[in-house]
Design a protein around this motif. Sequence first.
Motif, mmCIF file in Angstrom:
data_model
loop_
_atom_site.group_PDB
_atom_site.id
_atom_site.type_symbol
_atom_site.label_atom_id
_atom_site.label_comp_id
_atom_site.label_asym_id
_atom_site.label_seq_id
_atom_site.Cartn_x
_atom_site.Cartn_y
_atom_site.Cartn_z
ATOM 1 N N THR A 65 0.666 6.888 -3.750
ATOM 2 C CA THR A 65 0.683 5.425 -4.477
ATOM 3 C C THR A 65 1.043 5.653 -6.082
ATOM 4 O O THR A 65 0.477 5.188 -6.785
ATOM 5 C CB THR A 65 -0.899 4.737 -4.311
ATOM 6 O OG1 THR A 65 -1.779 5.863 -4.758
ATOM 7 C CG2 THR A 65 -1.042 4.289 -3.047
ATOM 8 N N GLN A 68 3.417 7.329 4.763
ATOM 9 C CA GLN A 68 2.474 6.826 3.765
ATOM 10 C C GLN A 68 2.928 7.386 2.466
ATOM 11 O O GLN A 68 2.811 8.517 2.210
ATOM 12 C CB GLN A 68 0.946 6.965 4.004
ATOM 13 C CG GLN A 68 0.007 6.485 2.897
ATOM 14 C CD GLN A 68 0.257 4.803 2.505
ATOM 15 O OE1 GLN A 68 0.132 4.153 3.523
ATOM 16 N NE2 GLN A 68 0.193 4.626 1.565
ATOM 17 N N LYS A 125 6.777 6.851 10.852
ATOM 18 C CA LYS A 125 5.787 5.991 9.927
ATOM 19 C C LYS A 125 5.567 7.258 8.749
ATOM 20 O O LYS A 125 5.361 8.296 8.940
ATOM 21 C CB LYS A 125 4.655 5.985 10.499
ATOM 22 C CG LYS A 125 4.686 4.519 11.392
ATOM 23 C CD LYS A 125 3.260 4.354 11.997
ATOM 24 C CE LYS A 125 3.466 2.941 12.813
ATOM 25 N NZ LYS A 125 2.484 2.481 13.529
ATOM 26 N N SER A 162 0.778 -1.049 -0.049
ATOM 27 C CA SER A 162 -0.058 -0.045 -0.198
ATOM 28 C C SER A 162 0.976 1.216 -0.077
ATOM 29 O O SER A 162 0.410 2.422 -0.179
ATOM 30 C CB SER A 162 -0.998 -0.031 0.985
ATOM 31 O OG SER A 162 0.032 -0.003 2.310
ATOM 32 N N ALA A 192 2.913 1.874 2.741
ATOM 33 C CA ALA A 192 3.173 2.223 4.095
ATOM 34 C C ALA A 192 4.572 1.795 4.497
ATOM 35 O O ALA A 192 5.138 0.730 4.273
ATOM 36 C CB ALA A 192 2.106 1.612 5.000
#
Lengths: 117, 147
Positions: free
Chosen positions: B141, B138, B136, B73, B75
């Motif tokens: 995409t 993200q 973390k 994804s 992440a």
Amino acid sequence: MSLTTFFTIKEDVLIIRLSGELDHHEATILREAWQNKLREGTVKHVILNLEEVSFMDSSGIGVLLGRYKEIMQLGGELVVCAVNPSIERIFNMSGMFKIIRLEPNEENALLSLGVAS
Amino acid sequence: MKNDMTLRFLSVSKNEAFARATVGAFISQLDPTMDELTEIKTVVSEAVTNAIIHGYHNEPDHYITVTCAIEDSGAIELIISDEGMGIENIKQAQEPLYTSKPHLERSGMGFTIMESFMDGLAIKSTINEGTTVTMKKQLTTANSVCH
């Protein structure tokens, strides 16, 4: 990829061209070489050309601020030129451009210090 | 799919470049943008430098561990830990421009950069036991876009 440092002197300006990655390890080496050049006493101003620097973290900011103070004591000016966007972001974050002048390239930096290139 | 890797290396300053290059190579399988790759490499460099300078006082004979976990994804989770002296006041350490070592020409921007480049930052530290920094992010995409 390590850091390569080229020193050139034009009138009373020390031009430092860096190539490679500037992190804590390389900053420690650069600091010593830069200080030695300043101690030779032949230059007043410094232009730091970052055109070929592909990576810089906050250790680069530390070494620049340290030399900025020393150059100010000499009555000179530190000008940084040819900064890529990711390095510019770190400069902005730490407020560097409030005290250190940025020029698009070495020629402009030299002109700003009154030296014809 | 999930993937992860762990690096363990000595607190030698030359390893700062090794750590960020290796993490950069690992996350390349997520097809990050150039900006994202630079951000990840920068935060790894900041955290490893902190471990060397602050955790271990520049002593080159201790170990630093870097774990990187990724998901399809986009992440990313990064965990950088040392078993060094620990941080007495985490809140103060996180203040922009604060440094406990001004004589070493530290800019005090390490944690500020980590916070700004990542989506999440957590610092756990115990005096004389060590520090663990978890970050973390993200990724956009990008790998779902046609090439």
